[in-house]
Design a protein around this motif. Structure first.
Motif, PDB file in Angstrom:
ATOM      1  N   UNK A  48       0.837  -1.212   0.000  1.00  0.00           N
ATOM      2  CA  UNK A  48       0.000   0.000   0.000  1.00  0.00           C
ATOM      3  C   UNK A  48       0.867   1.255   0.000  1.00  0.00           C
ATOM      4  N   UNK A  49       1.970   1.229   0.751  1.00  0.00           N
ATOM      5  CA  UNK A  49       2.857   2.391   0.807  1.00  0.00           C
ATOM      6  C   UNK A  49       3.536   2.628  -0.536  1.00  0.00           C
ATOM      7  N   UNK A  50       3.943   1.556  -1.192  1.00  0.00           N
ATOM      8  CA  UNK A  50       4.577   1.687  -2.504  1.00  0.00           C
ATOM      9  C   UNK A  50       3.594   2.276  -3.516  1.00  0.00           C
ATOM     10  N   UNK A  51       2.342   1.810  -3.493  1.00  0.00           N
ATOM     11  CA  UNK A  51       1.334   2.338  -4.407  1.00  0.00           C
ATOM     12  C   UNK A  51       1.024   3.799  -4.110  1.00  0.00           C
ATOM     13  N   UNK A  52       0.907   4.136  -2.836  1.00  0.00           N
ATOM     14  CA  UNK A  52       0.546   5.498  -2.443  1.00  0.00           C
ATOM     15  C   UNK A  52       1.627   6.492  -2.841  1.00  0.00           C
ATOM     16  N   UNK A  53       2.879   6.131  -2.651  1.00  0.00           N
ATOM     17  CA  UNK A  53       3.990   7.042  -2.938  1.00  0.00           C
ATOM     18  C   UNK A  53       4.469   6.944  -4.390  1.00  0.00           C
ATOM     19  N   UNK A  54       4.088   5.857  -5.073  1.00  0.00           N
ATOM     20  CA  UNK A  54       4.563   5.587  -6.433  1.00  0.00           C
ATOM     21  C   UNK A  54       6.085   5.595  -6.494  1.00  0.00           C
ATOM     22  N   UNK A  55       6.692   5.158  -5.422  1.00  0.00           N
ATOM     23  CA  UNK A  55       8.152   5.093  -5.331  1.00  0.00           C
ATOM     24  C   UNK A  55       8.577   3.645  -5.109  1.00  0.00           C
ATOM     25  N   UNK A  76      -6.585  -4.258  -2.705  1.00  0.00           N
ATOM     26  CA  UNK A  76      -5.238  -3.711  -2.862  1.00  0.00           C
ATOM     27  C   UNK A  76      -4.534  -4.367  -4.045  1.00  0.00           C
ATOM     28  N   UNK A  77      -4.711  -5.668  -4.194  1.00  0.00           N
ATOM     29  CA  UNK A  77      -4.095  -6.371  -5.313  1.00  0.00           C
ATOM     30  C   UNK A  77      -4.619  -5.878  -6.647  1.00  0.00           C
ATOM     31  N   UNK A  78      -5.914  -5.630  -6.714  1.00  0.00           N
ATOM     32  CA  UNK A  78      -6.503  -5.109  -7.953  1.00  0.00           C
ATOM     33  C   UNK A  78      -5.974  -3.708  -8.254  1.00  0.00           C
ATOM     34  N   UNK A  79      -5.788  -2.922  -7.191  1.00  0.00           N
ATOM     35  CA  UNK A  79      -5.236  -1.575  -7.377  1.00  0.00           C
ATOM     36  C   UNK A  79      -3.823  -1.668  -7.948  1.00  0.00           C
ATOM     37  N   UNK A  80      -3.047  -2.630  -7.484  1.00  0.00           N
ATOM     38  CA  UNK A  80      -1.687  -2.799  -7.992  1.00  0.00           C
ATOM     39  C   UNK A  80      -1.716  -3.254  -9.446  1.00  0.00           C
ATOM     40  N   UNK A  81      -2.566  -4.225  -9.770  1.00  0.00           N
ATOM     41  CA  UNK A  81      -2.669  -4.706 -11.151  1.00  0.00           C
ATOM     42  C   UNK A  81      -3.099  -3.577 -12.086  1.00  0.00           C
ATOM     43  N   UNK A  82      -4.044  -2.761 -11.627  1.00  0.00           N
ATOM     44  CA  UNK A  82      -4.512  -1.630 -12.423  1.00  0.00           C
ATOM     45  C   UNK A  82      -3.390  -0.631 -12.652  1.00  0.00           C
ATOM     46  N   UNK A  83      -2.619  -0.369 -11.601  1.00  0.00           N
ATOM     47  CA  UNK A  83      -1.542   0.630 -11.711  1.00  0.00           C
ATOM     48  C   UNK A  83      -0.454   0.174 -12.679  1.00  0.00           C
ATOM     49  N   UNK A  84       0.011  -1.067 -12.544  1.00  0.00           N
ATOM     50  CA  UNK A  84       1.094  -1.515 -13.432  1.00  0.00           C
ATOM     51  C   UNK A  84       0.594  -1.624 -14.873  1.00  0.00           C
ATOM     52  N   UNK A  85      -0.670  -1.968 -15.049  1.00  0.00           N
ATOM     53  CA  UNK A  85      -1.241  -2.033 -16.396  1.00  0.00           C
ATOM     54  C   UNK A  85      -1.322  -0.637 -17.000  1.00  0.00           C
ATOM     55  N   UNK A  86      -1.747   0.322 -16.189  1.00  0.00           N
ATOM     56  CA  UNK A  86      -1.824   1.720 -16.623  1.00  0.00           C
ATOM     57  C   UNK A  86      -0.443   2.231 -17.049  1.00  0.00           C
ATOM     58  N   UNK A  87       0.589   1.929 -16.251  1.00  0.00           N
ATOM     59  CA  UNK A  87       1.936   2.394 -16.561  1.00  0.00           C
ATOM     60  C   UNK A  87       2.464   1.746 -17.845  1.00  0.00           C
TER      61      UNK A  87
END
Length: 297
Positions: A48-55, A76-87
């Motif tokens: 969650x911290x990695x996703x929040x800070x994007x660092x 949280x897992x779906x949020x991570x999958x969404x983020x890496x897919x978006x990037x």
């Protein structure tokens, strides 16, 4: 711990309670993982911290792969999958094979359009696909086409399987900007020797990726520019020319493909071939009309 003291109790306390710099948390998590110590209580907190800070995003992949299969709540897992897919969609940030595998098997994948689009992009640019990957791409391309979410590079999947007929006659134009902007395609073409002008809005398919589809028969040419309007002003792209082409190796029997072959034969001076193709096209059209009339009766 920072002084080099390591034992099960210290790890347990840190994994259960420590909240600090991402790099320090990851070092603790990594060493605990290497020692086969259960990191479950830190997995979610650190991810969650990695996703929040994007660092420190490269750290996130290993944590996600360990966390998600056992997670009670999948949000949280779906949020991570969404983020890496978006990037990956917007900036080609790589996704590991392991994470791709988890995304593909997710029971709620149908709700995660951005993840599906990322996988289709990945497979569109792959040098080769397995049978399972081809089946996956064909199924989800059809689903995304029905939702109006297709990117130009997806058309490259035609080398693996026949595209949905609704895509065969399309040329897709893409433009990327802020999703809040108003994007318009301005294009011109000739009809009976006269140039016609059209202005049509482009649709935001995903996170500021705007797309407009056009039908171009063999030899047809359009010239276009794209205007990008926002509160800061209006930006206009350079003029681009788009020409209708013909894939002579394609075996499609769609109306578009048949008409394209007729036009190509005529332009190449092969009148006999053009008449033969035209005769076949008329017979196919008649057969289809009769079949549908019988079905209605």
């Amino acid at each position: 711990f920072l002084q080099g003291r390591r034992n099960a109790r210290i790890f347990t306390v840190l994994l259960d309670n420590f909240q600090g710099k991402t790099v320090d948390m990851f070092n603790i998590w990594q060493e605990a993982s290497d020692r086969q110590i259960d990191t479950a209580k830190m997995d979610e907190r650190l991810l969650a911290q990695i996703l929040f800070t994007e660092a420190y995003m490269p750290y996130g992949d290993a944590i996600f792969r360990k966390y998600y299969p056992k997670a009670i709540s999948k949000q949280l897992g779906k949020a991570y999958m969404t983020y890496v897919s978006y990037k990956y969609l917007l900036s080609d940030a790589p996704i590991s094979e392991e994470t791709v595998g988890i995304i593909k098997k997710d029971s709620n994948l149908d709700e995660l359009d951005v993840c599906i689009l990322a996988l289709l992009k990945l497979y569109s640019n792959a040098e080769d696909l397995s049978v399972e990957e081809k089946d996956f791409a064909e199924y989800w391309l059809t689903r995304m086409e029905s939702r109006g979410k297709v990117l130009p590079e997806f058309l490259k999947l035609c080398k693996y399987f026949a595209l949905p007929e609704s895509l065969e006659d399309k040329r897709l134009i893409e433009y990327r900007t802020n999703p809040k902007h108003r994007v318009t395609l301005h294009y011109s073409y000739r009809v009976a020797g006269k140039r016609q002008q059209r202005d049509v809005p482009m649709r935001d398919v995903c996170y500021g990726i705007f797309v407009k589809e056009l039908v171009l028969f063999y030899g047809e040419t359009i010239e276009y520019v794209i205007s990008d309007e926002s509160a800061e002003g209006n930006v206009v792209s350079e003029k681009t020319t788009l020409v209708g082409t013909l894939d002579k190796n394609a075996e499609s029997t769609s109306r578009f493909a048949q008409i394209n072959r007729i036009i190509a034969s005529k332009k190449e001076g092969d009148r006999e071939k053009a008449l033969e193709l035209l005769d076949r096209y008329i017979k196919d059209e008649f057969a289809i009309s009769q079949l549908f009339r019988v079905m209605k009766e």
